[in-house]
Design a protein around this motif. Structure first.
Motif, PDB file in Angstrom:
ATOM      1  N   UNK A   1       0.825  -1.201   0.000  1.00  0.00           N
ATOM      2  CA  UNK A   1       0.000   0.000   0.000  1.00  0.00           C
ATOM      3  C   UNK A   1       0.868   1.263   0.000  1.00  0.00           C
ATOM      4  N   UNK A   2       1.910   1.274   0.821  1.00  0.00           N
ATOM      5  CA  UNK A   2       2.798   2.438   0.838  1.00  0.00           C
ATOM      6  C   UNK A   2       3.458   2.608  -0.523  1.00  0.00           C
ATOM      7  N   UNK A   3       3.837   1.506  -1.147  1.00  0.00           N
ATOM      8  CA  UNK A   3       4.445   1.588  -2.480  1.00  0.00           C
ATOM      9  C   UNK A   3       3.460   2.175  -3.493  1.00  0.00           C
ATOM     10  N   UNK A   4       2.201   1.772  -3.414  1.00  0.00           N
ATOM     11  CA  UNK A   4       1.207   2.303  -4.353  1.00  0.00           C
ATOM     12  C   UNK A   4       0.899   3.777  -4.086  1.00  0.00           C
ATOM     13  N   UNK A   5       1.011   4.174  -2.830  1.00  0.00           N
ATOM     14  CA  UNK A   5       0.732   5.565  -2.442  1.00  0.00           C
ATOM     15  C   UNK A   5       1.992   6.409  -2.372  1.00  0.00           C
ATOM     16  N   UNK A   6       3.104   5.901  -2.852  1.00  0.00           N
ATOM     17  CA  UNK A   6       4.416   6.503  -2.601  1.00  0.00           C
ATOM     18  C   UNK A   6       4.470   7.986  -2.917  1.00  0.00           C
ATOM     19  N   UNK A   7       3.849   8.398  -4.021  1.00  0.00           N
ATOM     20  CA  UNK A   7       3.913   9.800  -4.438  1.00  0.00           C
ATOM     21  C   UNK A   7       3.190  10.729  -3.470  1.00  0.00           C
ATOM     22  N   UNK A   8       2.295  10.174  -2.661  1.00  0.00           N
ATOM     23  CA  UNK A   8       1.492  11.007  -1.754  1.00  0.00           C
ATOM     24  C   UNK A   8       1.930  10.904  -0.298  1.00  0.00           C
ATOM     25  N   UNK A   9       2.874  10.018  -0.013  1.00  0.00           N
ATOM     26  CA  UNK A   9       3.202   9.728   1.388  1.00  0.00           C
ATOM     27  C   UNK A   9       4.540  10.335   1.796  1.00  0.00           C
ATOM     28  N   UNK A  10       4.531  10.900   2.983  1.00  0.00           N
ATOM     29  CA  UNK A  10       5.755  11.307   3.676  1.00  0.00           C
ATOM     30  C   UNK A  10       5.779  10.575   5.015  1.00  0.00           C
ATOM     31  N   UNK A  11       6.862   9.885   5.301  1.00  0.00           N
ATOM     32  CA  UNK A  11       6.996   9.177   6.574  1.00  0.00           C
ATOM     33  C   UNK A  11       8.026   9.915   7.424  1.00  0.00           C
ATOM     34  N   UNK A  12       7.661  10.216   8.651  1.00  0.00           N
ATOM     35  CA  UNK A  12       8.536  10.933   9.578  1.00  0.00           C
ATOM     36  C   UNK A  12       8.954   9.977  10.694  1.00  0.00           C
ATOM     37  N   UNK A  13      10.229   9.653  10.732  1.00  0.00           N
ATOM     38  CA  UNK A  13      10.726   8.628  11.651  1.00  0.00           C
ATOM     39  C   UNK A  13      11.613   9.271  12.714  1.00  0.00           C
ATOM     40  N   UNK A  14      11.717   8.565  13.849  1.00  0.00           N
ATOM     41  CA  UNK A  14      12.558   9.048  14.941  1.00  0.00           C
ATOM     42  C   UNK A  14      12.899   7.885  15.851  1.00  0.00           C
ATOM     43  N   UNK A  15      13.875   8.087  16.718  1.00  0.00           N
ATOM     44  CA  UNK A  15      14.244   7.062  17.680  1.00  0.00           C
ATOM     45  C   UNK A  15      14.862   5.852  17.015  1.00  0.00           C
ATOM     46  N   UNK A  16      14.529   4.685  17.521  1.00  0.00           N
ATOM     47  CA  UNK A  16      15.040   3.435  16.958  1.00  0.00           C
ATOM     48  C   UNK A  16      14.025   2.882  15.961  1.00  0.00           C
ATOM     49  N   UNK A  17      14.459   2.750  14.722  1.00  0.00           N
ATOM     50  CA  UNK A  17      13.616   2.202  13.648  1.00  0.00           C
ATOM     51  C   UNK A  17      14.205   0.849  13.267  1.00  0.00           C
ATOM     52  N   UNK A  18      13.515  -0.197  13.668  1.00  0.00           N
ATOM     53  CA  UNK A  18      14.046  -1.550  13.535  1.00  0.00           C
ATOM     54  C   UNK A  18      13.158  -2.349  12.594  1.00  0.00           C
ATOM     55  N   UNK A  19      13.759  -3.150  11.715  1.00  0.00           N
ATOM     56  CA  UNK A  19      12.989  -4.032  10.850  1.00  0.00           C
ATOM     57  C   UNK A  19      11.917  -3.296  10.078  1.00  0.00           C
ATOM     58  N   UNK A  20      10.661  -3.674  10.316  1.00  0.00           N
ATOM     59  CA  UNK A  20       9.538  -3.033   9.629  1.00  0.00           C
ATOM     60  C   UNK A  20       9.524  -1.528   9.823  1.00  0.00           C
ATOM     61  N   UNK A  21      10.177  -1.033  10.878  1.00  0.00           N
ATOM     62  CA  UNK A  21      10.220   0.389  11.161  1.00  0.00           C
ATOM     63  C   UNK A  21      11.002   1.200  10.147  1.00  0.00           C
ATOM     64  N   UNK A  22      11.756   0.544   9.269  1.00  0.00           N
ATOM     65  CA  UNK A  22      12.366   1.221   8.122  1.00  0.00           C
ATOM     66  C   UNK A  22      11.986   0.528   6.816  1.00  0.00           C
ATOM     67  N   UNK A  23      11.679  -0.769   6.868  1.00  0.00           N
ATOM     68  CA  UNK A  23      11.287  -1.472   5.642  1.00  0.00           C
ATOM     69  C   UNK A  23      10.060  -0.823   4.996  1.00  0.00           C
ATOM     70  N   UNK A  24       9.053  -0.508   5.790  1.00  0.00           N
ATOM     71  CA  UNK A  24       7.822   0.082   5.258  1.00  0.00           C
ATOM     72  C   UNK A  24       8.030   1.545   4.855  1.00  0.00           C
ATOM     73  N   UNK A  25       8.630   2.394   5.700  1.00  0.00           N
ATOM     74  CA  UNK A  25       8.882   3.765   5.259  1.00  0.00           C
ATOM     75  C   UNK A  25       9.695   3.861   3.972  1.00  0.00           C
ATOM     76  N   UNK A  26      10.614   2.944   3.754  1.00  0.00           N
ATOM     77  CA  UNK A  26      11.487   3.033   2.579  1.00  0.00           C
ATOM     78  C   UNK A  26      10.725   2.931   1.263  1.00  0.00           C
TER      79      UNK A  26
END
Length: 354
Positions: A259-284
């Motif tokens: 879903x994030x890949x399909x919405x990529x042009x419209x999505x901004x993900x704001x990350x902080x702290x420790x981003x582990x596994x899915x915590x960066x796999x999905x935002x990427x």
């Protein structure tokens, strides 16, 4: 068993063509180190051909100052990863290091600890490099399913010990707020560092489906409450899958990555702290990832006898290349935010709320 180092000439002569399995089916010599110092240019293309055909993990080693990326490019691209003394070069095929021997030793030790997972992530990365995002997620999940019944993951489960299931979310696991044409999606399980467990995953998917179906939503912002954006899969849920076939369908059709890949042009993900596994796999998967200062990224799945399962073998290499992704996946090394910016894993580093 000591890791063998070979020359580029030996690689070109076929030394890495030998089977990766022994007579009893066990993995033998999964990793070969390729010494790139003083590599004769006359054999580079032939060495690259053999590297592409090999079943072994092939990691380059370069000590001789600034690496000649243009001359070595065909071989660097054919290898799984190259470590070079010094700062990161421009090429995503190479990881720079201040301690070459320590980096190679860490990679070798990680492969020795989990050879099946290390080889499977290699296979998946190379296959995913040739297909679209949806197919790459499918390939990843099939590799993940293979390893779920393997000895390395079972050893990790045994070492972790029995744990109770995580408690129900005390509040809505995902919060939605609408401001005009912008939808904000906030991961809201701070007491579990927004671990990507069943409840949070399902609520996130529902929110992303809303954004996909509503054309009036032009901008989606995803962030997380509490000290970390997302601490990855909920470890208390690992090993409880009663049916790996259903689990495969949930990972590929019921997860957030597609879903994030399909919405990529419209999505901004704001990350902080420790981003582990899915915590960066999905935002990427998003076209824009903004990180707070001090954010740290880590992908530990291979160290657990698995591979990334939230789409990381599809999303992370598309940002930083499969070579640096291989380094992160196999070693589980933390990646500081400034280096993540230099590699392209994130697009901006700024204070939250800026």
């Amino acid at each position: 068993m000591a890791t063998k180092t070979i020359s580029v000439v030996e690689l070109a002569d076929g030394i890495a063509d030998v089977p990766v399995l022994g007579d009893d089916g066990a993995v033998v010599h999964p990793l070969l180190i390729v010494d790139l110092d003083d590599a004769p240019h006359s054999v580079l293309e032939r060495a690259a051909e053999h590297a592409r055909a090999s079943d072994h993990l092939l990691v380059g080693r370069f000590t001789g100052g600034a690496i000649d990326e243009s001359a070595l490019a065909p071989l660097l691209e054919a290898l799984d990863l190259t470590y070079a003394a010094g700062a990161d070069p421009r090429s995503s095929t190479v990881v720079g290091t201040d301690d070459l021997d320590a980096s190679l030793s860490a990679f070798s030790d990680a492969v020795a600890q989990n050879p099946h997972a290390s080889l499977v992530v290699r296979h998946v990365l190379r296959a995913a490099d040739t297909v679209g995002v949806a197919a790459a997620i499918d390939i990843e999940s099939l590799g993940y399913s293979t390893l779920q019944g393997g000895p390395e993951f079972l050893r990790w489960l045994d070492e972790r010990g029995s744990r109770p299931l995580p408690p129900p979310a005390p509040a809505d696991p995902v919060l939605l707020t609408r401001d005009g044409q912008t939808l904000r999606i906030t991961l809201n399980r701070p007491e579990r560092r927004n671990a990507y467990g069943t409840q949070l995953r399902d609520a996130l998917v529902e929110a992303l489906r809303l954004a996909e179906l509503d054309d009036s939503i032009e901008h989606v912002v995803v962030d997380g409450a509490g000290p970390s954006f997302c601490a990855g899969g909920d470890l208390d849920e690992f090993g409880r899958t009663p049916d790996t076939a259903i689990a495969h369908m949930i990972r590929t059709r019921g997860g957030a990555g597609r879903l994030v890949a399909r919405l990529a042009d419209r999505i901004e993900v704001r990350v902080h702290g420790h981003c582990v596994g899915a915590g960066i796999e999905i935002p990427a998967f998003a076209n824009r990832v903004v990180a707070a200062p001090g954010t740290v990224f880590r992908l530990p799945e291979v160290s657990m006898g698995l591979i990334p399962g939230a789409g990381g073998t599809a999303s992370v290499p598309r940002r930083i290349g499969r070579w640096r992704a291989m380094h992160l996946f196999v070693t589980a090394s933390p990646l500081e935010v400034d280096r993540a910016l230099g590699w392209g894993l994130v697009d901006e580093v700024t204070e939250p709320g800026s």
